[in-house]
Scaffold this active site. Structure first.
Site, PDB file in Angstrom:
ATOM      1  N   TYR A 186     -18.507 -23.428  -7.151  1.00 19.75           N
ATOM      2  CA  TYR A 186     -17.709 -22.538  -6.700  1.00 19.75           C
ATOM      3  C   TYR A 186     -16.579 -21.562  -7.420  1.00 19.75           C
ATOM      4  O   TYR A 186     -16.611 -20.715  -7.632  1.00 19.75           O
ATOM      5  CB  TYR A 186     -16.971 -22.751  -5.312  1.00 19.75           C
ATOM      6  CG  TYR A 186     -16.014 -21.801  -4.854  1.00 19.75           C
ATOM      7  CD1 TYR A 186     -16.358 -20.615  -4.211  1.00 19.75           C
ATOM      8  CD2 TYR A 186     -14.592 -22.375  -4.708  1.00 19.75           C
ATOM      9  CE1 TYR A 186     -15.372 -19.777  -3.638  1.00 19.75           C
ATOM     10  CE2 TYR A 186     -13.785 -21.463  -4.236  1.00 19.75           C
ATOM     11  CZ  TYR A 186     -14.188 -20.385  -3.621  1.00 19.75           C
ATOM     12  OH  TYR A 186     -13.098 -19.254  -3.213  1.00 19.75           O
ATOM     13  N   SER A 197      -9.589 -16.913  -7.026  1.00 13.86           N
ATOM     14  CA  SER A 197      -9.150 -18.157  -6.223  1.00 13.86           C
ATOM     15  C   SER A 197      -8.322 -18.744  -7.374  1.00 13.86           C
ATOM     16  O   SER A 197      -8.782 -18.808  -8.634  1.00 13.86           O
ATOM     17  CB  SER A 197     -10.073 -18.966  -5.874  1.00 13.86           C
ATOM     18  OG  SER A 197      -9.734 -20.280  -5.425  1.00 13.86           O
ATOM     19  N   LYS A 221     -16.122 -17.840  -9.321  1.00 18.44           N
ATOM     20  CA  LYS A 221     -15.236 -17.054  -9.504  1.00 18.44           C
ATOM     21  C   LYS A 221     -15.068 -16.458 -10.970  1.00 18.44           C
ATOM     22  O   LYS A 221     -14.548 -15.517 -11.193  1.00 18.44           O
ATOM     23  CB  LYS A 221     -13.797 -17.621  -8.761  1.00 18.44           C
ATOM     24  CG  LYS A 221     -14.290 -17.821  -7.309  1.00 18.44           C
ATOM     25  CD  LYS A 221     -14.048 -16.501  -6.450  1.00 18.44           C
ATOM     26  CE  LYS A 221     -14.453 -16.644  -5.082  1.00 18.44           C
ATOM     27  NZ  LYS A 221     -14.780 -15.399  -4.198  1.00 18.44           N
TER      28      LYS A 221
HETATM   29  P1  NAD Z   1     -14.874 -16.354   5.383  1.00 22.57           P
HETATM   30  O1  NAD Z   1     -16.089 -17.378   5.000  1.00 22.57           O
HETATM   31  O2  NAD Z   1     -14.154 -16.400   6.524  1.00 22.57           O
HETATM   32  O3  NAD Z   1     -15.167 -15.089   4.902  1.00 22.57           O
HETATM   33  C1  NAD Z   1     -16.326 -14.419   4.107  1.00 22.57           C
HETATM   34  C2  NAD Z   1     -17.235 -13.461   4.919  1.00 22.57           C
HETATM   35  O4  NAD Z   1     -18.328 -13.063   4.071  1.00 22.57           O
HETATM   36  C3  NAD Z   1     -17.842 -13.921   6.086  1.00 22.57           C
HETATM   37  O5  NAD Z   1     -17.464 -13.031   7.177  1.00 22.57           O
HETATM   38  C4  NAD Z   1     -19.260 -14.082   5.706  1.00 22.57           C
HETATM   39  O6  NAD Z   1     -20.214 -13.896   6.820  1.00 22.57           O
HETATM   40  C5  NAD Z   1     -19.290 -12.760   4.787  1.00 22.57           C
HETATM   41  N1  NAD Z   1     -20.478 -13.120   3.781  1.00 22.57           N
HETATM   42  C6  NAD Z   1     -20.666 -14.124   2.870  1.00 22.57           C
HETATM   43  N2  NAD Z   1     -21.775 -13.819   2.078  1.00 22.57           N
HETATM   44  C7  NAD Z   1     -22.324 -12.531   2.346  1.00 22.57           C
HETATM   45  C8  NAD Z   1     -22.993 -11.720   1.789  1.00 22.57           C
HETATM   46  N3  NAD Z   1     -24.125 -12.135   0.837  1.00 22.57           N
HETATM   47  N4  NAD Z   1     -23.334 -10.556   2.410  1.00 22.57           N
HETATM   48  C9  NAD Z   1     -22.336 -10.122   3.174  1.00 22.57           C
HETATM   49  N5  NAD Z   1     -21.607 -11.084   3.761  1.00 22.57           N
HETATM   50  C10 NAD Z   1     -21.273 -12.024   3.348  1.00 22.57           C
HETATM   51  O7  NAD Z   1     -13.880 -16.872   3.903  1.00 22.57           O
HETATM   52  P2  NAD Z   1     -12.417 -15.958   3.447  1.00 22.57           P
HETATM   53  O8  NAD Z   1     -11.591 -17.586   3.626  1.00 22.57           O
HETATM   54  O9  NAD Z   1     -12.252 -15.030   4.498  1.00 22.57           O
HETATM   55  O10 NAD Z   1     -12.514 -15.830   2.076  1.00 22.57           O
HETATM   56  C11 NAD Z   1     -12.640 -14.539   1.574  1.00 22.57           C
HETATM   57  C12 NAD Z   1     -12.827 -14.531   0.062  1.00 22.57           C
HETATM   58  O11 NAD Z   1     -11.685 -14.991  -0.447  1.00 22.57           O
HETATM   59  C13 NAD Z   1     -14.223 -15.362  -0.463  1.00 22.57           C
HETATM   60  O12 NAD Z   1     -14.628 -14.532  -1.628  1.00 22.57           O
HETATM   61  C14 NAD Z   1     -13.395 -16.657  -0.790  1.00 22.57           C
HETATM   62  O13 NAD Z   1     -14.161 -17.331  -1.710  1.00 22.57           O
HETATM   63  C15 NAD Z   1     -12.113 -16.113  -1.437  1.00 22.57           C
HETATM   64  N6  NAD Z   1     -11.021 -17.027  -1.095  1.00 22.57           N
HETATM   65  C16 NAD Z   1     -10.764 -17.950  -0.001  1.00 22.57           C
HETATM   66  C17 NAD Z   1     -10.051 -18.880   0.009  1.00 22.57           C
HETATM   67  C18 NAD Z   1      -9.471 -19.682   1.148  1.00 22.57           C
HETATM   68  O14 NAD Z   1      -9.148 -20.588   0.884  1.00 22.57           O
HETATM   69  N7  NAD Z   1      -9.906 -19.123   2.403  1.00 22.57           N
HETATM   70  C19 NAD Z   1      -9.080 -19.201  -1.259  1.00 22.57           C
HETATM   71  C20 NAD Z   1      -9.420 -18.270  -2.329  1.00 22.57           C
HETATM   72  C21 NAD Z   1     -10.348 -17.390  -2.338  1.00 22.57           C
HETATM   73  C1  WQD Z   2      -4.739 -28.991   0.770  1.00 22.68           C
HETATM   74  C2  WQD Z   2      -4.269 -30.536   0.924  1.00 22.68           C
HETATM   75  C3  WQD Z   2      -5.745 -32.294   0.516  1.00 22.68           C
HETATM   76  C4  WQD Z   2      -7.953 -31.985   4.519  1.00 22.68           C
HETATM   77  C5  WQD Z   2      -9.310 -25.621  -1.255  1.00 22.68           C
HETATM   78  C6  WQD Z   2     -10.080 -25.077  -2.335  1.00 22.68           C
HETATM   79  C7  WQD Z   2      -9.673 -23.910  -3.040  1.00 22.68           C
HETATM   80  C8  WQD Z   2      -9.312 -22.607  -2.294  1.00 22.68           C
HETATM   81  C9  WQD Z   2      -8.495 -23.222  -1.001  1.00 22.68           C
HETATM   82  C10 WQD Z   2     -11.132 -21.095  -2.004  1.00 22.68           C
HETATM   83  C11 WQD Z   2      -4.971 -31.387  -0.282  1.00 22.68           C
HETATM   84  C12 WQD Z   2      -5.112 -32.536   1.676  1.00 22.68           C
HETATM   85  C13 WQD Z   2      -6.905 -31.815   3.245  1.00 22.68           C
HETATM   86  C14 WQD Z   2      -7.557 -33.148   5.274  1.00 22.68           C
HETATM   87  C15 WQD Z   2      -5.981 -33.818   3.680  1.00 22.68           C
HETATM   88  N1  WQD Z   2     -10.435 -22.088  -1.628  1.00 22.68           N
HETATM   89  N2  WQD Z   2      -5.991 -32.661   2.974  1.00 22.68           N
HETATM   90  N3  WQD Z   2      -6.690 -33.966   4.829  1.00 22.68           N
HETATM   91  O1  WQD Z   2      -8.482 -28.527  -1.700  1.00 22.68           O
HETATM   92  O2  WQD Z   2      -6.189 -27.147  -2.090  1.00 22.68           O
HETATM   93  O3  WQD Z   2      -7.995 -25.971  -1.842  1.00 22.68           O
HETATM   94  O4  WQD Z   2      -8.893 -24.289  -0.500  1.00 22.68           O
HETATM   95  O5  WQD Z   2     -10.924 -20.651  -3.149  1.00 22.68           O
HETATM   96  O6  WQD Z   2     -10.818 -23.489  -4.017  1.00 22.68           O
HETATM   97  O7  WQD Z   2     -10.497 -26.220  -3.134  1.00 22.68           O
HETATM   98  O8  WQD Z   2      -7.256 -27.076   0.081  1.00 22.68           O
HETATM   99  O9  WQD Z   2      -6.666 -27.449   2.585  1.00 22.68           O
HETATM  100  O10 WQD Z   2      -8.577 -28.709   1.516  1.00 22.68           O
HETATM  101  O11 WQD Z   2      -6.334 -29.199   0.818  1.00 22.68           O
HETATM  102  O12 WQD Z   2      -4.915 -34.828   3.437  1.00 22.68           O
HETATM  103  O13 WQD Z   2      -8.383 -33.297   6.241  1.00 22.68           O
HETATM  104  O14 WQD Z   2      -4.443 -31.240   1.987  1.00 22.68           O
HETATM  105  O15 WQD Z   2      -5.984 -33.526  -0.296  1.00 22.68           O
HETATM  106  O16 WQD Z   2      -4.097 -32.059  -0.963  1.00 22.68           O
HETATM  107  P1  WQD Z   2      -7.278 -27.452  -1.491  1.00 22.68           P
HETATM  108  P2  WQD Z   2      -7.349 -27.900   1.366  1.00 22.68           P
END
Ligand code: NAD
Ligand code: WQD
Length: 337
Positions: free
Chosen positions: A147, A123, A151
């Protein structure tokens, strides 16, 4: 066959669709802690065939060994993990256990089975509040939450693994802000409870589930005062994983790539674009800043372009249109979720 951990989740399910559409056999392993098994049927509806599915936890070594014994796995795409920043501050052990220990168990099981190819979901949160934007992969680590640190730990674990055994093929992908949904409307982001993230909150306001969006601060040093992020369409992100697998098939390597668009949008720009794409009005109120938020960051996506031959193709209007289609379909078909 490609093993997709966390393949029932938001990004995983979109990636499974693209893997199947490109002709791969796919096995999804998920403990369903943050997803629903119905997503498998919806993925099959889009792709025309279903992935295999095993309900299991990545911390369960025995279950993993059985999977590797029963199937000829060539590569793993590892999405499984917990991802809520605030929750990670309150429950750090749970995050380190699931994200770091879970990945260790997975890597051990892979090594024991002779499977040494992995794409890892990292991330942009590992950069924290970056000094320079656009952010390149060379920016220093400054994760600001358990978190983010989980990562970083997994990234470093993977680098050490490659240093010890250069037969591994490793792609660390740092996602910026994944949003949007599949254009079919059958899969998308489906958060439990009150959404933490902007886009699902906006779509829930649009459908009438919540009265208004709180904008967390309009006094940032940005043109309209609201926070700027790099929102990337989840289908573009999914395709980035296929590009990474192709790059890994060339030769053993350990690569790190940002997956973002290179373009930042403010919260107000997102709300305006969503209103235009959906025809719905989004009432907003300005509240105080959210703890831990940074004013502005977006990706330098040039390494992914040159190394993976990948660039994001979809823009903010596509993102808003597809997020709205998904929210509308999901609200009309609760029995299918
Ligand atoms: P999500 O929660 O929708 O998907 C994660 C999946 O993993 C879920 O289906 C959950 O049931 C499963 N899971 C969690 N722990 C598990 C375990 N111990 N064993 C088996 N399955 C397990 O999340 P997502 O948004 O699809 O994110 C996927 C990956 O990408 C994550 O590693 C997350 O940290 C990373 N990521 C997400 C974002 C974002 O904003 N969505 C941003 C950057 C990185
Ligand atoms: C986006 C913008 C908020 C909600 C998060 C995690 C990051 C990554 C992606 C996993 C910001 C604003 C939000 C609301 C708002 N995930 N906001 N009202 O914080 O950039 O990133 O998700 O790896 O680790 O931190 O994403 O969608 O929460 O916010 O004004 O109700 O929207 O302040 O500027 P963020 P977000």
């Amino acid at each position: 066959m490609i093993l997709v951990t966390g393949g029932c989740g938001y990004i995983g399910s979109h990636t499974v669709v693209e893997l199947l559409s490109a002709g791969n056999e796919v096995l999804v392993l998920d403990n369903l802690s943050n997803s629903k098994v119905s997503v498998i049927d919806r993925v099959a509806r889009i792709a025309g065939r279903a992935p295999r599915f095993v309900k299991a936890d990545i911390l369960d070594r025995k279950a993993l060994d059985e999977v590797f014994k029963a199937h000829r796995i060539e590569a793993v795409i590892h999405f499984a993990g917990l991802k809520a920043v605030g929750e990670s501050v309150a429950q750090p052990q749970r995050y380190y256990e699931n994200n770091v220990a879970g990945t260790l168990v997975l890597l051990d099981a892979m090594a024991a089975a002779g499977v040494k190819q992995i794409v890892f979901s990292s991330s942009a949160t590992v950069y924290g509040d970056p000094e320079v934007v656009p952010v390149s992969e060379a920016a220093p680590y400054r994760p600001a939450s358990p978190y983010g640190r989980s990562k970083r730990m997994v990234e470093e674990l993977l680098f050490d693994l490659y240093a010890a055994d250069p037969e591994w093929r490793i792609a660390v992908l740092r996602y910026f802000n994944p949003v949007g949904a599949h254009p079919s409307a059958f899969i998308g982001e489906d958060p439990n409870g009150v959404p933490n993230n902007l886009m699902p909150y906006v779509t829930q306001v649009a459908i009438g589930q919540r009265p208004e969006l709180s904008i967390f601060g309009d006094d940032y040093p940005t043109p309209d005062g609201t926070g700027i992020r790099d929102y990337i369409h989840v289908v573009d992100l999914a395709l980035g994983h296929l590009a990474a697998l192709t790059a890994l098939s060339d030769a053993p390597t350990c690569l790190v790539a940002n997956l973002g668009t290179g373009q930042g949008y403010s919260v107000k720009q997102v709300v305006d674009a969503f209103e235009k794409a959906s025809g719905q009005r989004i009432p907003v109120k300005i509240t105080g800043r959210r703890a831990g938020d940074v004013p502005c960051y977006f990706a330098d996506p040039s390494y992914a372009r040159t190394r993976l031959g990948w660039t994001a193709q979809r823009g903010l209007d596509d993102i808003c249109r597809d997020a709205w289609r998904w929210q509308s379909w999901a609200a009309a078909h609760p029995e299918e979720l």
